[in-house]
Design a protein around this motif. Structure first.
Motif, PDB file in Angstrom:
ATOM      1  N   VAL A 103       0.934  -1.283   0.074  1.00  0.00           N
ATOM      2  CA  VAL A 103       0.272  -0.472  -0.295  1.00  0.00           C
ATOM      3  C   VAL A 103       0.806   1.257  -0.380  1.00  0.00           C
ATOM      4  O   VAL A 103       0.523   1.977  -0.754  1.00  0.00           O
ATOM      5  CB  VAL A 103      -0.790  -0.311   1.209  1.00  0.00           C
ATOM      6  N   GLY A 104       1.852   1.202   0.782  1.00  0.00           N
ATOM      7  CA  GLY A 104       2.898   2.486   1.010  1.00  0.00           C
ATOM      8  C   GLY A 104       3.360   3.213  -0.287  1.00  0.00           C
ATOM      9  O   GLY A 104       3.184   3.619  -0.836  1.00  0.00           O
ATOM     10  N   THR A 105       4.105   1.802  -1.060  1.00  0.00           N
ATOM     11  CA  THR A 105       4.502   2.112  -1.971  1.00  0.00           C
ATOM     12  C   THR A 105       4.128   2.272  -3.412  1.00  0.00           C
ATOM     13  O   THR A 105       3.856   3.234  -4.029  1.00  0.00           O
ATOM     14  CB  THR A 105       5.297   0.694  -2.796  1.00  0.00           C
ATOM     15  N   VAL A 106       2.507   2.014  -4.009  1.00  0.00           N
ATOM     16  CA  VAL A 106       1.495   1.817  -4.430  1.00  0.00           C
ATOM     17  C   VAL A 106       1.759   3.948  -4.148  1.00  0.00           C
ATOM     18  O   VAL A 106       2.056   4.494  -5.241  1.00  0.00           O
ATOM     19  CB  VAL A 106       0.807   1.453  -4.772  1.00  0.00           C
ATOM     20  N   LEU A 107       0.973   4.257  -2.797  1.00  0.00           N
ATOM     21  CA  LEU A 107       0.910   5.587  -3.145  1.00  0.00           C
ATOM     22  C   LEU A 107       2.082   6.579  -2.812  1.00  0.00           C
ATOM     23  O   LEU A 107       2.224   8.075  -3.242  1.00  0.00           O
ATOM     24  CB  LEU A 107       0.393   5.559  -1.332  1.00  0.00           C
ATOM     25  N   GLY A 108       3.151   6.384  -2.633  1.00  0.00           N
ATOM     26  CA  GLY A 108       4.189   6.589  -2.736  1.00  0.00           C
ATOM     27  C   GLY A 108       4.613   7.291  -4.054  1.00  0.00           C
ATOM     28  O   GLY A 108       5.531   8.160  -4.028  1.00  0.00           O
ATOM     29  N   ILE A 161       2.241   1.937   6.859  1.00  0.00           N
ATOM     30  CA  ILE A 161       2.284   2.743   5.476  1.00  0.00           C
ATOM     31  C   ILE A 161       3.041   4.154   5.116  1.00  0.00           C
ATOM     32  O   ILE A 161       3.715   3.959   4.814  1.00  0.00           O
ATOM     33  CB  ILE A 161       1.010   2.680   4.858  1.00  0.00           C
ATOM     34  N   PRO A 162       2.787   5.015   6.308  1.00  0.00           N
ATOM     35  CA  PRO A 162       3.423   6.146   6.407  1.00  0.00           C
ATOM     36  C   PRO A 162       4.559   6.046   5.868  1.00  0.00           C
ATOM     37  O   PRO A 162       4.998   7.275   5.338  1.00  0.00           O
ATOM     38  CB  PRO A 162       2.813   6.924   7.319  1.00  0.00           C
ATOM     39  N   ILE A 163       5.223   4.682   6.561  1.00  0.00           N
ATOM     40  CA  ILE A 163       6.625   5.361   6.675  1.00  0.00           C
ATOM     41  C   ILE A 163       7.356   5.036   4.695  1.00  0.00           C
ATOM     42  O   ILE A 163       7.824   5.487   4.411  1.00  0.00           O
ATOM     43  CB  ILE A 163       7.404   4.023   7.467  1.00  0.00           C
ATOM     44  N   TYR A 164       6.203   4.121   4.423  1.00  0.00           N
ATOM     45  CA  TYR A 164       6.616   3.599   3.106  1.00  0.00           C
ATOM     46  C   TYR A 164       6.489   4.979   1.874  1.00  0.00           C
ATOM     47  O   TYR A 164       6.860   5.140   0.546  1.00  0.00           O
ATOM     48  CB  TYR A 164       6.338   2.030   2.830  1.00  0.00           C
ATOM     49  N   ILE A 165       5.304   5.242   2.315  1.00  0.00           N
ATOM     50  CA  ILE A 165       5.152   6.107   1.251  1.00  0.00           C
ATOM     51  C   ILE A 165       5.943   7.491   1.138  1.00  0.00           C
ATOM     52  O   ILE A 165       6.215   7.278   0.024  1.00  0.00           O
ATOM     53  CB  ILE A 165       3.679   7.056   2.045  1.00  0.00           C
ATOM     54  N   ARG A 166       6.373   7.867   2.348  1.00  0.00           N
ATOM     55  CA  ARG A 166       7.430   9.095   2.760  1.00  0.00           C
ATOM     56  C   ARG A 166       8.780   8.324   1.929  1.00  0.00           C
ATOM     57  O   ARG A 166       8.972   9.253   0.543  1.00  0.00           O
ATOM     58  CB  ARG A 166       7.967   8.916   3.738  1.00  0.00           C
ATOM     59  N   LEU A 167       9.624   7.008   1.700  1.00  0.00           N
ATOM     60  CA  LEU A 167      10.183   6.957   1.575  1.00  0.00           C
ATOM     61  C   LEU A 167      10.039   6.800  -0.238  1.00  0.00           C
ATOM     62  O   LEU A 167      10.812   7.037  -1.009  1.00  0.00           O
ATOM     63  CB  LEU A 167      10.321   5.315   1.758  1.00  0.00           C
ATOM     64  N   THR A 168       8.921   6.229  -0.170  1.00  0.00           N
ATOM     65  CA  THR A 168       8.455   5.379  -1.814  1.00  0.00           C
ATOM     66  C   THR A 168       9.169   7.129  -2.603  1.00  0.00           C
ATOM     67  O   THR A 168       9.630   7.614  -3.618  1.00  0.00           O
ATOM     68  CB  THR A 168       7.607   5.298  -2.180  1.00  0.00           C
TER      69      THR A 168
END
Length: 288
Positions: A103-108, A161-168
């Motif tokens: 989820v986080g990668t797609v949103l990022g 999820i927010p961690i991966y959104i920011r990173l991506t």
């Protein structure tokens, strides 16, 4: 000749070479592989049915040759329960991080590549979620959807999820202006192809490192939820739940809480060391 051979190595070979030079990485890999092997052989070597396991004649026995980790308040062998608890904790960590990564990668990717109002809305939601401590947010989610091991995995995954959104997002912002991305766009490649076939593969290194470190955090958070009675439910042999069950007997039978706590410490240490080794191997600039 040696310098020429070094330059001829592929990036993968160079990363592997750096990883095997990392003492922390090798130690973490050994611990993680050991935990995985224990989890895989547990139902074969020591089949276990938690719903039928009890022997009140042997309750609260201290560690001995017959019971190396002692027994709990219901006479259950702590070694068997801690051993089978490895399966639950690893499953929680992998599933929760898998939810967060997908989820986080797609949103990022979407936020970083398209920008504009969509990026603003996603970043706003991320800031709101990061304003709360992760364990408190997980507790709130489980309190709404109900206790249970699956709901605990879902809650732990959501708070990461927010961690991966920011990173991506940061990876996309640095890669989308690179020559390979602009060349693919000039050749008429679709935006989805540019994102998933060009940008994402080139930005996997930080995601891999973060995923390894996040498994350790997920195991800790799941144990915390189990300790509070919001995660795994009795009689499941989950480490956090076992610590909670032994809390009332800590003065007379400390081994009930001690050994599950040591198992959590070893698992978290293993994934953190592995993450450090992968970071040194995949991003050598970070270790300078």
């Amino acid at each position: 000749m040696t310098a020429q051979t070094s330059t001829m190595r592929t990036p993968t070979q160079q990363a592997l070479r750096r990883f095997w030079k990392s003492s922390s990485g090798k130690a973490g890999l050994a611990i993680v592989l050991g935990l995985i092997i224990l989890a895989l052989i547990a139902p074969i070597v020591a089949p276990y049915d938690a719903s039928r396991d009890r022997n009140l004649r042997e309750r609260l026995e201290a560690p001995s040759l017959e019971h190396p980790m002692g027994t709990d308040e219901l006479g259950r062998d702590m070694l068997i329960r801690v051993w089978h608890g490895t399966r639950i904790s690893l499953r929680v960590g992998v599933v929760a991080v898998g939810i967060a990564v997908v989820v986080g990668t797609v949103l990022g990717l979407v936020a970083g590549y398209f920008g504009g109002r969509l990026d603003m809305v996603i970043s706003w939601l991320v800031d709101i979620m990061l304003a709360f401590p992760s364990i408190l947010l997980a507790i709130a989610i489980v309190a709404v959807i109900g206790p249970g091991i699956f709901n605990a995995m879902l809650a732990v995954g959501i708070v990461q999820i927010p961690i991966y959104i920011r990173l991506t997002r940061s990876v996309v912002l640095s890669l989308k202006e690179q020559e390979f991305a602009t060349a693919a766009e000039a050749l008429g490649a679709s935006k989805s192809r540019i994102l998933f076939r060009h940008i994402l593969p080139n930005g996997l290194s930080p995601l891999i490192v973060q995923s390894t470190l996040s498994i350790a955090t997920a195991i800790l958070d799941a144990a915390g939820l189990g300790f509070l009675g919001l995660g795994a439910q009795p009689p499941d042999p989950e480490w956090g739940l076992m610590i909670a069950r032994g809390f009332n007997y800590f003065s007379t039978a400390p081994w009930i809480s001690l050994f599950p706590g040591l198992a959590i410490m070893i698992a978290v240490l293993g994934f953190n060391l592995l993450g450090d080794g992968l970071r040194d191997a995949l991003d050598p600039r970070a270790s300078r």
